[in-house]
Design a protein around this motif. Structure first.
Motif, PDB file in Angstrom:
ATOM      1  N   THR A   1      -6.539   2.189  -5.832  1.00  0.00           N
ATOM      2  CA  THR A   1      -6.727   1.641  -7.137  1.00  0.00           C
ATOM      3  C   THR A   1      -5.376   0.661  -7.363  1.00  0.00           C
ATOM      4  O   THR A   1      -5.378  -0.442  -7.682  1.00  0.00           O
ATOM      5  CB  THR A   1      -6.796   2.450  -8.213  1.00  0.00           C
ATOM      6  OG1 THR A   1      -8.056   3.215  -7.833  1.00  0.00           O
ATOM      7  CG2 THR A   1      -7.111   2.224  -9.553  1.00  0.00           C
ATOM      8  N   ALA A   2      -4.142   1.161  -7.059  1.00  0.00           N
ATOM      9  CA  ALA A   2      -3.003   0.557  -7.419  1.00  0.00           C
ATOM     10  C   ALA A   2      -2.561  -0.639  -6.766  1.00  0.00           C
ATOM     11  O   ALA A   2      -2.133  -1.631  -7.049  1.00  0.00           O
ATOM     12  CB  ALA A   2      -1.768   1.592  -7.225  1.00  0.00           C
ATOM     13  N   PHE A   3      -3.211  -0.507  -5.380  1.00  0.00           N
ATOM     14  CA  PHE A   3      -3.253  -1.623  -4.175  1.00  0.00           C
ATOM     15  C   PHE A   3      -4.122  -2.656  -4.694  1.00  0.00           C
ATOM     16  O   PHE A   3      -3.614  -3.828  -4.779  1.00  0.00           O
ATOM     17  CB  PHE A   3      -3.558  -1.142  -2.869  1.00  0.00           C
ATOM     18  CG  PHE A   3      -3.578  -2.285  -1.964  1.00  0.00           C
ATOM     19  CD1 PHE A   3      -2.300  -2.562  -1.193  1.00  0.00           C
ATOM     20  CD2 PHE A   3      -4.820  -2.894  -1.390  1.00  0.00           C
ATOM     21  CE1 PHE A   3      -2.322  -3.605  -0.313  1.00  0.00           C
ATOM     22  CE2 PHE A   3      -4.454  -3.672  -0.459  1.00  0.00           C
ATOM     23  CZ  PHE A   3      -3.578  -4.351   0.085  1.00  0.00           C
TER      24      PHE A   3
ATOM     25  N   PHE B   1       0.871  -1.204  -0.081  1.00  0.00           N
ATOM     26  CA  PHE B   1       0.122   0.080   0.069  1.00  0.00           C
ATOM     27  C   PHE B   1       0.977   1.212  -0.066  1.00  0.00           C
ATOM     28  O   PHE B   1       0.487   2.401  -0.652  1.00  0.00           O
ATOM     29  CB  PHE B   1      -0.825  -0.061   1.327  1.00  0.00           C
ATOM     30  CG  PHE B   1      -1.829   1.135   1.354  1.00  0.00           C
ATOM     31  CD1 PHE B   1      -2.911   1.139   0.209  1.00  0.00           C
ATOM     32  CD2 PHE B   1      -1.749   2.349   1.941  1.00  0.00           C
ATOM     33  CE1 PHE B   1      -3.794   2.202   0.320  1.00  0.00           C
ATOM     34  CE2 PHE B   1      -2.546   3.276   1.846  1.00  0.00           C
ATOM     35  CZ  PHE B   1      -3.935   3.242   0.911  1.00  0.00           C
TER      36      PHE B   1
ATOM     37  N   SER C   1       2.048   1.818  -3.380  1.00  0.00           N
ATOM     38  CA  SER C   1       0.797   2.305  -4.175  1.00  0.00           C
ATOM     39  C   SER C   1       0.666   3.731  -3.878  1.00  0.00           C
ATOM     40  O   SER C   1       0.325   4.433  -4.988  1.00  0.00           O
ATOM     41  CB  SER C   1      -0.376   1.834  -3.622  1.00  0.00           C
ATOM     42  OG  SER C   1      -0.651   0.129  -3.906  1.00  0.00           O
TER      43      SER C   1
ATOM     44  N   ALA D   1      -4.002   5.272  -4.627  1.00  0.00           N
ATOM     45  CA  ALA D   1      -3.241   4.055  -3.847  1.00  0.00           C
ATOM     46  C   ALA D   1      -4.164   2.725  -3.782  1.00  0.00           C
ATOM     47  O   ALA D   1      -3.680   1.844  -3.844  1.00  0.00           O
ATOM     48  CB  ALA D   1      -2.904   4.550  -2.317  1.00  0.00           C
TER      49      ALA D   1
ATOM     50  N   TYR E   1       3.943  -8.492  -8.333  1.00  0.00           N
ATOM     51  CA  TYR E   1       2.744  -7.675  -7.918  1.00  0.00           C
ATOM     52  C   TYR E   1       2.144  -6.891  -9.153  1.00  0.00           C
ATOM     53  O   TYR E   1       1.279  -6.429  -9.046  1.00  0.00           O
ATOM     54  CB  TYR E   1       3.165  -6.825  -6.825  1.00  0.00           C
ATOM     55  CG  TYR E   1       3.458  -7.455  -5.597  1.00  0.00           C
ATOM     56  CD1 TYR E   1       2.375  -7.681  -4.641  1.00  0.00           C
ATOM     57  CD2 TYR E   1       4.850  -7.610  -5.067  1.00  0.00           C
ATOM     58  CE1 TYR E   1       2.699  -8.385  -3.555  1.00  0.00           C
ATOM     59  CE2 TYR E   1       4.823  -8.208  -3.778  1.00  0.00           C
ATOM     60  CZ  TYR E   1       4.025  -8.472  -3.008  1.00  0.00           C
ATOM     61  OH  TYR E   1       3.915  -9.149  -1.874  1.00  0.00           O
TER      62      TYR E   1
ATOM     63  N   MET F   1      -2.493  -4.563  -7.758  1.00  0.00           N
ATOM     64  CA  MET F   1      -1.104  -5.257  -7.562  1.00  0.00           C
ATOM     65  C   MET F   1      -1.650  -6.451  -6.632  1.00  0.00           C
ATOM     66  O   MET F   1      -1.109  -7.392  -6.997  1.00  0.00           O
ATOM     67  CB  MET F   1      -0.314  -4.487  -6.642  1.00  0.00           C
ATOM     68  CG  MET F   1       0.610  -3.570  -7.460  1.00  0.00           C
ATOM     69  SD  MET F   1       1.903  -2.683  -6.860  1.00  0.00           S
ATOM     70  CE  MET F   1       1.333  -1.735  -5.715  1.00  0.00           C
TER      71      MET F   1
END
Length: 641
Positions: free
Chosen positions: A444-446, A120, A123, A442, A332, A449
């Motif tokens: 969204t990226a987390f 996170f 992210s 973050a 990831y 991944m």
């Protein structure tokens, strides 16, 4: 002899100086440009929780800025984090790699949980890499309004043009312009430090703000004001993560010396000088950084600030490339196409997919927020979140690696995390004013991944079921259970390990009834270290038979390296490969998997769709592994997720 030693010593001194200059140009761009907008944002009348402009508040804010920088940057990063490395590499992904290594041992649930927290944090860094170019370049170009107020309407278009050009030249790499980054930033720090001295000379009483009593008094005596002010004061430490992330390129000593002997003094003088200017005339709070310069020097300062913010943006963009590359190596993110832009520096890479995503995101932020003050609340949330997570992971790894006493770790955690969480809490009060943005990025990226990691596990398990045992398959071939015709040449089958048989090899044997004279089953292993030494690169297994021409090869790479299979195969010793290999004419076989959503409850339906959509960003395997196109055969198969 003495002359020779003196010459060698001078050469080493010049090399160390060059590294420090290089670090000044790359590492400190973000934190070094914070004085442009930090104090202005603290006293901004547009803030939903404005800080009244008064002498007491100016002393308190400047003191709080100084001691925040000392605690977060000097103590947390310089004294703690930079001493925790993974084979010389730093940054939050290096901490995650260390935690994954610890989580692999039994009973390490805490390490596994903290590794997820670290993801996170990584992210949040992607959010930082989108916001930094927007706020940095905007804040510099806004100086034009001080030089000529009628230029106000041109600030956003000029910013957009600079950002587009910045991202368009990324594919050329930073090597060509890297040589001028250091001198430009040295000029920058000397300029802001010198202007700070001029301001202090006019109102030397501001030096009292260096005492922590003013920061403590401001916090305790005016907590209602000071707490909300922290959301802007945190801008003074933006870029602290870059000190840690770029440690592998420049080394701890160079970064430490650059910070202590130039960057910290210059930024401190600038903040003190701006504070003195506001004390002299409260109307200067509108743009204390640029107003600190005499009128004739403001346009050159705007140009120098623009160059400095472009450098700051370059550093964080390069950091995003590195984080994406390392995340892919650790499983990831999908395998992205990566271009190395420097023959001498392995760390200089260009990731097209990330570059264009950042460009669109940064331009969107510029046109949506239109000012650095509006973006400041979003920026602070990304910074405080990343710093807090880095502090937490660093303390845990320090405890496990150094065996530090629990009371010492507890005391450090109490102080450092208390400061970090105070900043996080202050930025949460700006949630509806822009702080939601980095959290949304973050999350969204987390989600992306963790979904990719889970989907990859599901596909790997199903693929292993379809492939079957490699050892049993080799036995079947030797015993004639799968009659084949032996053909001359070398075939290389890429596989995920040596427990299962490659699908392409099964298809070749079972459907084409063909087997090459030499068969190499090759697996790529990514180790939780930045780089693997050449002498540890290759591991060979004859799979139980030394005369059947079938053997397994593991090529080991670090998470910062890009695999090159032909280069790895050239390292093979003929004595260990059951005969001389003809690698110049070798055929390479890849198994391409077509994914389809299935009824199994392995993931939620929306996560299945997200996983399959993400696979489209995966780089072509032949290009990624450096395989010759004319000698690469791709054979397909289908798997339900």
């Amino acid at each position: 002899m003495a002359d020779g030693q003196e010459t060698t010593s001078k050469r080493h001194d010049s090399v160390r100086l060059a590294v420090i200059v290089g670090a000044l140009g790359v590492v400190f761009g973000d934190i070094g440009t914070s004085p442009i907008y930090t104090l202005q944002t603290v006293f901004s009348p547009d803030d939903p929780h404005p800080v009244p402009v008064s002498s007491a508040n100016v002393y308190g804010v400047v003191s709080l800025i100084f001691w925040s920088v000392m605690i977060i940057v000097t103590v947390t990063y310089i004294l703690l984090a930079l001493r925790i490395d993974n084979e010389g590499e730093g940054g939050i992904m290096a901490l995650i790699a260390l935690l994954k290594r610890q989580a692999a041992s039994p009973g390490r649930r805490t390490a596994a949980l903290l590794a997820a927290v670290g993801i996170f944090g990584a992210s949040l860094f992607f959010g930082d890499s989108m916001i930094t170019p927007a706020i940095s370049v905007l804040s510099a170009v806004e100086g034009l309004k001080i030089v000529e107020p009628s230029m106000d309407s041109f600030v956003v278009p000029i910013t957009a043009v600079i950002i587009v050009v910045l991202f368009l030249v990324q594919r050329r790499g930073t090597a060509a312009v890297g040589r001028v980054f250091g001198p430009v930033m040295i000029a920058w720090f000397l300029a802001i430090g010198g202007l700070g001295v001029v301001g202090i000379a006019d109102h030397p009483q501001i030096l009292k703000a260096l005492s922590p009593t003013y920061a403590i008094g401001f916090l305790t005596g005016h907590f209602g004001i000071a707490f909300f002010a922290l959301a802007a004061i945190v801008l003074a430490v933006t870029g602290a993560e870059a000190l840690y992330a770029d440690m592998g390129h420049f080394g701890r000593r160079s970064i430490t010396r650059g910070w202590l002997f130039l960057v910290l003094p210059a930024c401190t003088l600038s903040y003190l000088g701006q504070g003195a200017l506001i004390l002299a005339d409260q109307s200067n709070v509108s743009s204390p950084f640029f107003l600190l310069a005499p009128e004739w020097a403001r346009l050159p300062l705007v140009l120098l600030a623009t160059a400095a913010t472009v450098i700051a943006s370059q550093a964080v963009i390069t950091g995003a490339y590195s984080v994406a590359s390392q995340a892919g190596q650790l499983g990831y993110l999908p395998r992205l196409r990566i271009a190395h832009t420097s023959e001498s520096s392995i760390g200089q890479i260009y990731v097209p997919w990330i570059n264009w995503l950042l460009l669109v995101s940064v331009l969107t932020l510029v046109f949506a927020f239109r000012s650095s003050a509006a973006l400041a609340y979003a920026f602070g949330m990304a910074v405080t979140g990343t710093i807090t997570i880095t502090t937490l992971l660093s303390l845990y790894v320090a405890r496990k690696r150094w065996g530090a006493p629990l009371w010492a770790i507890g005391a450090a955690a109490t102080v450092l995390l208390a400061v970090d969480l105070l900043f996080v809490g202050a930025n949460l009060t700006k949630l509806v004013h822009g702080a939601w943005l980095p959290l949304a990025i973050a999350l969204t990226a987390f989600t992306l991944m963790t979904t990719w990691q889970r989907g990859r596990q599901v596909v790997t398990a199903e693929r292993e079921r379809l492939e079957g045992s490699l050892q049993e398959f080799v036995e079947e071939i030797r015993n004639g259970g799968a009659p084949t015709q032996l053909v001359p040449g070398t075939a290389v089958f890429l596989n995920r390990g040596k427990t299962t048989a490659p699908l392409a090899m099964r298809a070749n044997v079972e459907h084409n009834s063909v087997r090459h004279e030499h068969v190499i089953i090759m697996s790529i292993e990514t180790e939780p270290v930045p780089r693997v030494p050449e002498h540890e690169r290759i591991v060979i297994d004859d799979l139980g038979y030394a005369n059947d021409g079938i053997f397994h090869v593991i090529a080991r790479y670090g998470y910062m390296e890009t695999p090159d299979i032909p280069a790895a195969l050239r390292m093979l010793d003929p004595e260990t490969t059951e005969g001389q290999l003809n690698l110049d004419d070798a055929s390479y076989f890849l198994s391409k998997i077509e994914l389809r959503p299935g009824g199994a409850g392995t993931m939620a339906p929306w996560r299945k769709r997200l996983f399959m959509a993400t696979t489209h960003a995966t780089a072509d395997a032949a290009d990624y592994f450096g395989l010759p196109r004319t000698r690469t055969v791709i054979m397909g198969s289908r798997i339900e997720v």
